[in-house]
Design a protein around this motif. Structure first.
Motif, PDB file in Angstrom:
ATOM      1  N   TYR A  36       0.804  -1.219   0.000  1.00 27.69           N
ATOM      2  CA  TYR A  36       0.000   0.000   0.000  1.00 27.69           C
ATOM      3  C   TYR A  36       0.839   1.272   0.000  1.00 27.69           C
ATOM      4  O   TYR A  36       0.661   2.151  -0.847  1.00 27.69           O
ATOM      5  CB  TYR A  36      -0.934   0.002   1.216  1.00 27.69           C
ATOM      6  N   LEU A  37       1.782   1.372   0.923  1.00 29.04           N
ATOM      7  CA  LEU A  37       2.520   2.620   1.092  1.00 29.04           C
ATOM      8  C   LEU A  37       3.650   2.802   0.083  1.00 29.04           C
ATOM      9  O   LEU A  37       3.927   3.914  -0.364  1.00 29.04           O
ATOM     10  CB  LEU A  37       3.074   2.706   2.516  1.00 29.04           C
ATOM     11  N   ILE A  38       4.313   1.703  -0.279  1.00 33.01           N
ATOM     12  CA  ILE A  38       5.479   1.817  -1.172  1.00 33.01           C
ATOM     13  C   ILE A  38       5.093   1.590  -2.637  1.00 33.01           C
ATOM     14  O   ILE A  38       5.324   2.454  -3.491  1.00 33.01           O
ATOM     15  CB  ILE A  38       6.595   0.846  -0.747  1.00 33.01           C
ATOM     16  N   ASN A  49     -12.966   2.229  -7.839  1.00 33.21           N
ATOM     17  CA  ASN A  49     -14.129   1.404  -7.521  1.00 33.21           C
ATOM     18  C   ASN A  49     -14.944   1.993  -6.374  1.00 33.21           C
ATOM     19  O   ASN A  49     -16.169   2.065  -6.434  1.00 33.21           O
ATOM     20  CB  ASN A  49     -13.692  -0.018  -7.164  1.00 33.21           C
ATOM     21  N   LEU A  50     -14.255   2.393  -5.317  1.00 35.63           N
ATOM     22  CA  LEU A  50     -14.943   2.924  -4.142  1.00 35.63           C
ATOM     23  C   LEU A  50     -15.688   4.227  -4.469  1.00 35.63           C
ATOM     24  O   LEU A  50     -16.831   4.424  -4.046  1.00 35.63           O
ATOM     25  CB  LEU A  50     -13.950   3.151  -3.005  1.00 35.63           C
ATOM     26  N   ILE A  65     -11.630   3.503   4.388  1.00 30.22           N
ATOM     27  CA  ILE A  65     -11.991   2.188   3.867  1.00 30.22           C
ATOM     28  C   ILE A  65     -10.813   1.573   3.123  1.00 30.22           C
ATOM     29  O   ILE A  65     -10.518   0.378   3.266  1.00 30.22           O
ATOM     30  CB  ILE A  65     -13.216   2.295   2.938  1.00 30.22           C
ATOM     31  N   THR A  66     -10.127   2.390   2.332  1.00 28.93           N
ATOM     32  CA  THR A  66      -8.989   1.905   1.544  1.00 28.93           C
ATOM     33  C   THR A  66      -7.885   1.349   2.435  1.00 28.93           C
ATOM     34  O   THR A  66      -7.356   0.255   2.191  1.00 28.93           O
ATOM     35  CB  THR A  66      -8.423   3.040   0.668  1.00 28.93           C
ATOM     36  N   ALA A 274     -20.018  -3.498   5.808  1.00 25.15           N
ATOM     37  CA  ALA A 274     -18.604  -3.191   6.101  1.00 25.15           C
ATOM     38  C   ALA A 274     -17.821  -3.248   4.790  1.00 25.15           C
ATOM     39  O   ALA A 274     -17.251  -4.283   4.440  1.00 25.15           O
ATOM     40  CB  ALA A 274     -18.023  -4.182   7.116  1.00 25.15           C
ATOM     41  N   PRO A 275     -17.812  -2.149   4.023  1.00 22.51           N
ATOM     42  CA  PRO A 275     -17.197  -2.139   2.682  1.00 22.51           C
ATOM     43  C   PRO A 275     -15.717  -2.498   2.676  1.00 22.51           C
ATOM     44  O   PRO A 275     -15.198  -2.966   1.662  1.00 22.51           O
ATOM     45  CB  PRO A 275     -17.403  -0.689   2.216  1.00 22.51           C
ATOM     46  N   GLU A 276     -15.031  -2.281   3.777  1.00 23.51           N
ATOM     47  CA  GLU A 276     -13.585  -2.476   3.815  1.00 23.51           C
ATOM     48  C   GLU A 276     -13.148  -3.923   3.618  1.00 23.51           C
ATOM     49  O   GLU A 276     -11.968  -4.181   3.347  1.00 23.51           O
ATOM     50  CB  GLU A 276     -13.003  -1.952   5.131  1.00 23.51           C
ATOM     51  N   TYR A 277     -14.076  -4.866   3.707  1.00 21.44           N
ATOM     52  CA  TYR A 277     -13.686  -6.269   3.594  1.00 21.44           C
ATOM     53  C   TYR A 277     -14.037  -6.893   2.247  1.00 21.44           C
ATOM     54  O   TYR A 277     -13.939  -8.101   2.073  1.00 21.44           O
ATOM     55  CB  TYR A 277     -14.301  -7.080   4.738  1.00 21.44           C
ATOM     56  N   TYR A 278     -14.452  -6.064   1.286  1.00 15.88           N
ATOM     57  CA  TYR A 278     -14.703  -6.573  -0.059  1.00 15.88           C
ATOM     58  C   TYR A 278     -13.416  -6.491  -0.877  1.00 15.88           C
ATOM     59  O   TYR A 278     -12.527  -5.679  -0.588  1.00 15.88           O
ATOM     60  CB  TYR A 278     -15.811  -5.768  -0.742  1.00 15.88           C
TER      61      TYR A 278
END
Length: 294
Positions: A36-38, A49-50, A65-66, A274-278
């Motif tokens: 994610y960060l690098i 998408n979100l 969420i991301t 809970a959108p974060e788990y899709y």
């Protein structure tokens, strides 16, 4: 080259798999920094998408969420690796069923099941279901490019009488099992996008019209299988709760695509909780607005 890659990577995967869970999730945290960060693995796809399906959410909420999603994605990766060595007792503790008796009831009725699910929360440890039932477990999957890793994944699943079957083989396999009187529970992750030229049905998914997979419904009708939805909830890190919901025991009574549409509504409800788990890294909505071109 495939074998060389396998013998180089396999020892590393095995070492990761035998880590205690506390260290395993520390490894996941490091993986999060890399992905994610690098490197920003598919970050543009995730954000696109979100924002597409949640136009009313603030930028701050989209970012929240991301970040949670990427942490969860990394957990899913290491949990998949953990499958190589995790004990049955440990997996049962971490992937619990609230109503496994529903699946058992179809065994009593001598009826096989189409188990429909989404790429949500966790689907990696669902094969522990086989320790509660006698029916054979089948799951439709895309064959891995490396044949040695493909065999490894199949071997892990086979420990629990669960088998991976490619899309092209699933129809003849289930027809043959039907002829032999073999009871089975057949997993279909039917929420992803089919190829546009093979789209038989379009439907609103998260408010956007897209082509949808209909193979699970077609097989249920052809082979008179019950259709059950598998809803997975992430309770906390490393722990999941699975609940089954019957869509129908008599699929032939439904109009074409009604079963698929009911499944999609259940998936939408699951995501909105809970959108974060899709699995937002998939280009699920890439064919939107292209129905007329088919």
């Amino acid at each position: 080259m495939q074998f060389i890659a396998y013998i180089l990577i396999y020892p590393f995967l095995w070492l990761v798999s035998i880590l205690p869970f506390r260290l395993l999730y520390l490894f996941s945290d490091g993986l999060y920094i890399l992905l994610y960060l690098i490197f920003g693995y598919r970050k543009k796809v995730v954000l696109s998408n979100l924002k597409l399906v949640y136009p009313d959410k603030s930028e701050k909420e989209i970012q929240r969420i991301t970040k949670v999603f990427y942490h969860h994605l990394c957990d899913m990766i290491v949990e998949s690796i953990k499958s190589m060595s995790i004990s049955t007792a440990e997996m049962k503790k971490r992937f619990a069923f609230t109503n496994v008796e529903l699946i058992q009831s179809f065994e009593t009725k001598n009826q096989s099941i189409i188990l429909m699910c989404a790429h949500y929360a966790s689907w990696e440890w669902i094969f522990i279901l086989q320790t509660y039932i006698n029916a054979r477990g089948n799951a439709v999957y895309k064959q891995l490019a490396n044949k040695y890793f493909d065999k490894l994944v199949k071997r892990i699943r086979a420990k629990y009488n669960s088998y991976l079957i490619t899309t092209k083989d699933i129809i003849p396999t289930l027809i043959e099992e039907k002829k032999q009187g073999i009871l089975s529970v057949n997993g279909f992750a039917s929420d992803q996008s089919p190829k546009r030229d093979k789209a038989y049905h379009w439907q609103n998914f998260m408010g956007i019209e897209v082509p949808v997979h209909t193979g699970a419904e077609m097989l249920a009708k052809k082979l008179d299988m019950a259709v059950v939805f598998m809803k997975v909830k992430k309770v906390k890190r490393g722990f999941y709760e699975c609940t089954f919901e019957t869509i129908t025991e008599t699929p032939k009574d439904f109009k074409d695509y009604d079963i698929t549409d009911q499944f999609l509504k259940l998936v939408e409800n699951q995501i909105n909780e809970a959108p974060e788990y899709y699995l937002w890294t998939h280009k699920r909505w890439k064919h939107r607005n292209k129905k007329e071109a088919v």
